[in-house]
Design a protein around this motif. Sequence first.
Motif, PDB file in Angstrom:
ATOM      1  N   LEU A   1     -38.340 -29.423 -48.758  1.00 18.13           N
ATOM      2  CA  LEU A   1     -38.510 -27.976 -48.617  1.00 18.13           C
ATOM      3  C   LEU A   1     -37.227 -27.232 -48.960  1.00 18.13           C
ATOM      4  N   GLN A   2     -36.087 -27.714 -48.499  1.00 16.26           N
ATOM      5  CA  GLN A   2     -34.829 -27.031 -48.788  1.00 16.26           C
ATOM      6  C   GLN A   2     -34.500 -27.115 -50.266  1.00 16.26           C
ATOM      7  N   ASP A   3     -34.795 -28.254 -50.910  1.00 15.44           N
ATOM      8  CA  ASP A   3     -34.576 -28.369 -52.358  1.00 15.44           C
ATOM      9  C   ASP A   3     -35.415 -27.330 -53.106  1.00 15.44           C
ATOM     10  N   TYR A   4     -36.637 -27.137 -52.643  1.00 10.04           N
ATOM     11  CA  TYR A   4     -37.536 -26.149 -53.256  1.00 10.04           C
ATOM     12  C   TYR A   4     -36.952 -24.737 -53.088  1.00 10.04           C
ATOM     13  N   ILE A   5     -36.470 -24.436 -51.879  1.00 12.06           N
ATOM     14  CA  ILE A   5     -35.883 -23.110 -51.619  1.00 12.06           C
ATOM     15  C   ILE A   5     -34.646 -22.899 -52.481  1.00 12.06           C
ATOM     16  N   ASN A   6     -33.843 -23.924 -52.607  1.00 13.66           N
ATOM     17  CA  ASN A   6     -32.641 -23.814 -53.434  1.00 13.66           C
ATOM     18  C   ASN A   6     -33.002 -23.561 -54.899  1.00 13.66           C
ATOM     19  N   ALA A   7     -34.040 -24.242 -55.365  1.00 13.22           N
ATOM     20  CA  ALA A   7     -34.474 -24.052 -56.754  1.00 13.22           C
ATOM     21  C   ALA A   7     -34.915 -22.615 -56.991  1.00 13.22           C
ATOM     22  N   ILE A   8     -35.624 -22.065 -56.032  1.00 14.57           N
ATOM     23  CA  ILE A   8     -36.063 -20.672 -56.155  1.00 14.57           C
ATOM     24  C   ILE A   8     -34.855 -19.730 -56.166  1.00 14.57           C
TER      25      ILE A   8
ATOM     26  N   ILE B   1     -39.281 -25.883 -60.851  1.00 10.19           N
ATOM     27  CA  ILE B   1     -39.658 -26.556 -59.605  1.00 10.19           C
ATOM     28  C   ILE B   1     -40.588 -27.746 -59.826  1.00 10.19           C
ATOM     29  N   ILE B   2     -41.072 -27.933 -61.067  1.00 10.01           N
ATOM     30  CA  ILE B   2     -41.982 -29.055 -61.308  1.00 10.01           C
ATOM     31  C   ILE B   2     -41.286 -30.381 -60.985  1.00 10.01           C
ATOM     32  N   GLY B   3     -39.999 -30.466 -61.301  1.00  8.65           N
ATOM     33  CA  GLY B   3     -39.267 -31.695 -60.997  1.00  8.65           C
ATOM     34  C   GLY B   3     -39.284 -32.004 -59.516  1.00  8.65           C
TER      35      GLY B   3
ATOM     36  N   SER C   1     -49.177  -6.517 -57.872  1.00  8.13           N
ATOM     37  CA  SER C   1     -49.313  -6.251 -59.309  1.00  8.13           C
ATOM     38  C   SER C   1     -48.807  -7.412 -60.159  1.00  8.13           C
ATOM     39  N   LYS C   2     -47.750  -8.100 -59.689  1.00 14.04           N
ATOM     40  CA  LYS C   2     -47.180  -9.211 -60.457  1.00 14.04           C
ATOM     41  C   LYS C   2     -46.796 -10.342 -59.511  1.00 14.04           C
ATOM     42  N   LEU C   3     -46.862 -11.564 -60.029  1.00 14.37           N
ATOM     43  CA  LEU C   3     -46.353 -12.727 -59.319  1.00 14.37           C
ATOM     44  C   LEU C   3     -45.091 -13.204 -60.019  1.00 14.37           C
ATOM     45  N   SER C   4     -44.103 -13.582 -59.235  1.00  9.47           N
ATOM     46  CA  SER C   4     -42.887 -14.134 -59.831  1.00  9.47           C
ATOM     47  C   SER C   4     -43.159 -15.566 -60.269  1.00  9.47           C
ATOM     48  N   PRO C   5     -42.317 -16.132 -61.149  1.00  5.70           N
ATOM     49  CA  PRO C   5     -42.532 -17.502 -61.640  1.00  5.70           C
ATOM     50  C   PRO C   5     -42.517 -18.557 -60.542  1.00  5.70           C
TER      51      PRO C   5
END
Length: 431
Positions: free
Chosen positions: A66-73, A79-81, A34-38
């Motif tokens: 990949l770990q930086d991305y997971i940490n950002a989430i 996450i654009i940066g 029903s919804k997607l998170s940001p």
Amino acid sequence: MVSSQQFQIKKPEVYDSRIIRLISPILHIGSEVSKLSPFEYVQTSSKVYLPDKEALARGLQSRGKLQDYINAIDNKREIIGILEQAFGENWQTATDTNENRIFPEIGISSKWTEDRITDLRPMIRNGFGQLYIPGTSIKGAIRTAIAYYLIKHANKYKTPKTVSHIEQQLRQKLTSGELGNNSRQKFADDNLFMNSLFSDFTLKYQDYSPQTKTGPNTDFMRAIHVSDTEPLLRETLTLKNGNKSTVNIPIVTEVLVSSHFENNKAKYRASIYAEMVRNVKTEFTLTIDYEMLSWFRHQQGMIIPFKNSQELLTICQGFAQEQWDGEHDYWNNIEDHRNQGKNLYFDKIRDFYEDEKCPYQSRLGWGSGMTGTTINWLLKDDLRSQLRDTCGIKAPGFEAPKSRRTVTNNQGEISYLPGWVKFQLLKNQRP
């Protein structure tokens, strides 16, 4: 020598299989999610990107991000940066180690709002990630139109359930409190009349009559098959006059949910940000199995109200007209108003309903609501309101339904109504 053509025997026509062109100004069919998170999409000022998740993970892993991305989430950070660090300024066109696009074209939509989107309502996609319209959605709308038609013309087709009988049963269930049980609300229509209209049949094939209990196997809609549509792929077409037209444009925009006060001034309720398709043009196949349809014998003598695809679409047109008339009256009773910082100006909506004759054959997905998925327009106003107050969001003293959804354009103006579709018969699928 006598031509062999003289001895050819024409085969009986057992199928009516037609290609139908589906056209819509704008629509949204919801997906299982029903919804997607940001963090399941990326937005810029002009676009919304849905990544291929596996390709994104591979691409980030190969670049050590990949770990930086997971940490950002985990920390709910932008996450654009990280995408720019991993893939550069042109991250939108980046590929993974298998040369697969991380943000494929079929997952890119134009963003028609300046607002930051925090909850995105995605549209349904097929197994290849392409937008489409399921045949089940179309067939469900056709089924409702048939039910409406049978009950409205009960005398002509010997329909066992009349409007007065259904209303009487509904009032009894409201009084007893039976419809207040959420587990039974979903099946109220089936128990009241849908089963008797569609499943209360015996089957007779030649001299064979299988003893089958009524249910899905005795539902005459088994004789109708509706395919999924062709994928809604963006395409620029050249018209007969030489002009260009772009069809199947994916967009993400603001959908306003509005109602009104007691004095009929418009009232803002909420905003929804949804993935939609603008200027829809696609095709699907509608097949009626004449032979199978002839097997069905209604136990109370009801007559199936169509014999071919043209008659079936005429039934859909009639139901669409009933909805059109009701929506015309609703919008002409609403007074434009600025409420909670929103300009609720509906001139373009009233212009949309200006024609007396409905130019559409159905309404799908968002926008159809209770009036497009039930026989509500046949019921008395007070009964519709009681049903809404009991089974839905209460609004005592107001008509049902009270609220509506409208869609804004890329300037933030209320401009569109979702879901209206045209069905155009193109040609026979079979010779």
